[in-house]
Design a protein around this motif. Sequence first.
Motif, PDB file in Angstrom:
ATOM      1  N   ARG A 171      33.082  41.134  77.236  1.00 39.67           N
ATOM      2  CA  ARG A 171      32.891  41.553  78.625  1.00 39.67           C
ATOM      3  C   ARG A 171      31.845  42.659  78.708  1.00 39.67           C
ATOM      4  O   ARG A 171      31.704  43.457  77.772  1.00 39.67           O
ATOM      5  CB  ARG A 171      34.205  42.092  79.216  1.00 39.67           C
ATOM      6  CG  ARG A 171      35.254  41.033  79.460  1.00 39.67           C
ATOM      7  CD  ARG A 171      36.502  41.649  80.076  1.00 39.67           C
ATOM      8  NE  ARG A 171      37.099  42.644  79.195  1.00 39.67           N
ATOM      9  CZ  ARG A 171      38.047  43.505  79.566  1.00 39.67           C
ATOM     10  NH1 ARG A 171      38.490  43.503  80.811  1.00 39.67           N
ATOM     11  NH2 ARG A 171      38.547  44.371  78.707  1.00 39.67           N
ATOM     12  N   GLN A 175      32.191  44.915  83.815  1.00 34.20           N
ATOM     13  CA  GLN A 175      33.345  44.028  84.046  1.00 34.20           C
ATOM     14  C   GLN A 175      34.641  44.686  83.561  1.00 34.20           C
ATOM     15  O   GLN A 175      35.701  44.508  84.172  1.00 34.20           O
ATOM     16  CB  GLN A 175      33.136  42.681  83.331  1.00 34.20           C
ATOM     17  CG  GLN A 175      34.158  41.617  83.742  1.00 34.20           C
ATOM     18  CD  GLN A 175      34.051  41.230  85.224  1.00 34.20           C
ATOM     19  OE1 GLN A 175      32.977  40.862  85.690  1.00 34.20           O
ATOM     20  NE2 GLN A 175      35.149  41.338  85.968  1.00 34.20           N
ATOM     21  N   ASP A 179      37.763  45.205  85.919  1.00 32.80           N
ATOM     22  CA  ASP A 179      39.084  44.652  85.580  1.00 32.80           C
ATOM     23  C   ASP A 179      40.158  45.740  85.565  1.00 32.80           C
ATOM     24  O   ASP A 179      41.289  45.516  86.012  1.00 32.80           O
ATOM     25  CB  ASP A 179      39.026  43.942  84.217  1.00 32.80           C
ATOM     26  CG  ASP A 179      38.160  42.688  84.257  1.00 32.80           C
ATOM     27  OD1 ASP A 179      37.816  42.232  85.370  1.00 32.80           O
ATOM     28  OD2 ASP A 179      37.813  42.167  83.179  1.00 32.80           O
ATOM     29  N   HIS A 207      29.010  39.061  87.666  1.00 25.75           N
ATOM     30  CA  HIS A 207      30.268  39.801  87.513  1.00 25.75           C
ATOM     31  C   HIS A 207      31.320  39.274  88.478  1.00 25.75           C
ATOM     32  O   HIS A 207      31.000  38.869  89.599  1.00 25.75           O
ATOM     33  CB  HIS A 207      30.031  41.297  87.723  1.00 25.75           C
ATOM     34  CG  HIS A 207      29.322  41.938  86.571  1.00 25.75           C
ATOM     35  ND1 HIS A 207      27.942  41.960  86.463  1.00 25.75           N
ATOM     36  CD2 HIS A 207      29.800  42.535  85.447  1.00 25.75           C
ATOM     37  CE1 HIS A 207      27.611  42.552  85.328  1.00 25.75           C
ATOM     38  NE2 HIS A 207      28.713  42.909  84.692  1.00 25.75           N
ATOM     39  N   ASP A 208      32.572  39.288  88.027  1.00 20.66           N
ATOM     40  CA  ASP A 208      33.665  38.735  88.835  1.00 20.66           C
ATOM     41  C   ASP A 208      34.374  39.859  89.579  1.00 20.66           C
ATOM     42  O   ASP A 208      35.087  40.669  88.977  1.00 20.66           O
ATOM     43  CB  ASP A 208      34.648  37.995  87.909  1.00 20.66           C
ATOM     44  CG  ASP A 208      35.823  37.417  88.670  1.00 20.66           C
ATOM     45  OD1 ASP A 208      35.792  37.417  89.923  1.00 20.66           O
ATOM     46  OD2 ASP A 208      36.795  36.983  88.009  1.00 20.66           O
ATOM     47  N   SER A 210      36.408  39.127  92.195  1.00 29.93           N
ATOM     48  CA  SER A 210      37.377  38.439  93.053  1.00 29.93           C
ATOM     49  C   SER A 210      38.777  39.051  93.027  1.00 29.93           C
ATOM     50  O   SER A 210      39.547  38.859  93.951  1.00 29.93           O
ATOM     51  CB  SER A 210      37.456  36.955  92.653  1.00 29.93           C
ATOM     52  OG  SER A 210      37.944  36.845  91.331  1.00 29.93           O
ATOM     53  N   SER A 238      34.068  38.024  98.059  1.00 33.02           N
ATOM     54  CA  SER A 238      34.620  39.388  98.205  1.00 33.02           C
ATOM     55  C   SER A 238      33.987  40.155  99.372  1.00 33.02           C
ATOM     56  O   SER A 238      34.268  41.344  99.564  1.00 33.02           O
ATOM     57  CB  SER A 238      34.400  40.183  96.914  1.00 33.02           C
ATOM     58  OG  SER A 238      34.914  39.486  95.817  1.00 33.02           O
TER      59      SER A 238
END
Length: 276
Positions: A171, A175, A179, A207-208, A210, A238
Amino acid sequence: MESFGSRLHRATAQRGPLCVGIDPHAALLARWGLSDDVAGLERFARTVVEALADRVAVLKPQSAFFERFGSRGIAVLESIIRQSREAGALVLLDVKRGDIGSTMAAYADAYLNPDSALCADAITVSPFLGVGSLRPAFDMAAAHGGGVFVLALTSNPEGVAVQHAVGADGRTVAQTVIDEISQVNAGADPLGSLGLVVGATIGETGHDLSKVNGPLLAPGLGAQGGSPADLRRIFGESLRNVLPSYSREVLGAGPEVASLRAAADRAVTACSAVIG
Ligand SMILES: O=C(O)c1cc(=O)[nH]c(=O)n1[C@@H]1O[C@H](COP(=O)(O)O)[C@@H](O)[C@H]1O
C-alpha cells in the motif's frame, strides 16, 4: 454532545459545501490597501468574518499568517475564532501539527480543548510521525465534539514523493493513512469526525477513499489550478463527503464585504452543482 461529523453534515446541508480559508498573505493585505502589520491583519481577518461567518459552512484560518505577528497576531486569531463560531460558522484551524504522542496531547489541549482560547471546531494535522501518534488529538476531539483533518494526498506537487511511496504491504503511505482513518470512522452516522485532506489538484491517483466515512477537505481550488469539475474525477463515489476549500480565489475579491460574499456565493454554487 453532538459530534463534529454531525455538526459539519448539518452545516453543509444548510449553507452548502464550502470552506473559505482566511489566509492574510502580505500580498493580499497590500491588494486590500492594508498595512503589513497587526492592524492590517486584524482589519483583513475581521472583514472576512463579517462577510462570511454567517453564510459559509466552514472558515479555515491559516495559523502561520497570524503567528508571523507574534502574540498580537495570535490574539487576533483567538478573537476571530470566537467571532466566527458565534456567527454560526464552523472553524477549522489550519495548523498542520504532528508530534510524538505525549507532545501531541499538548497540541490537542491548545486547539481542541474548550478551555483554551484557541479552541476551534477542528484542526489539520500531519501524519508523518505515524497516524497512531495523533491519537491524543483524536481522543480530545471525540471528548468535546471536535474534528481532526489528517493530511493524506496534499495539493502540492512535492507531496507525491512521500505520499505515493509504497510500503512493505504494497500500500502507499497515503492509502495507509486513509485506511487507518477509515477504521476509526467506521459506523459513524451521518459522518465520522476524522477527515482527510485530499487536494483538488492531484488528478486520478487510484487511491481508495470509499470507506473513509468522514469529510474530505479539498484545498487547491482556484489559485492552485483546481476546479469543481476536477472534484468529480478525483473523488468519484465519495463526492458527497467532499468539503471544497478556497482561500485566495475568494479573498482576492475583497476588501468590500459585498464582493467577498458574491465570490463565496459563486464558489458554493459551482461546487454544489458538482457535489449536489
Ligand atoms: O490543509 C490545508 O488546508 C492544505 C492542504 C493542502 O494539501 N494544500 C493546501 O493548499 N492547503 C492549505 O489550503 C490553502 C490554499 O490556499 P489557496 O491556494 O489560496 O486557495 C492554504 O492555506 C494551504 O496551506
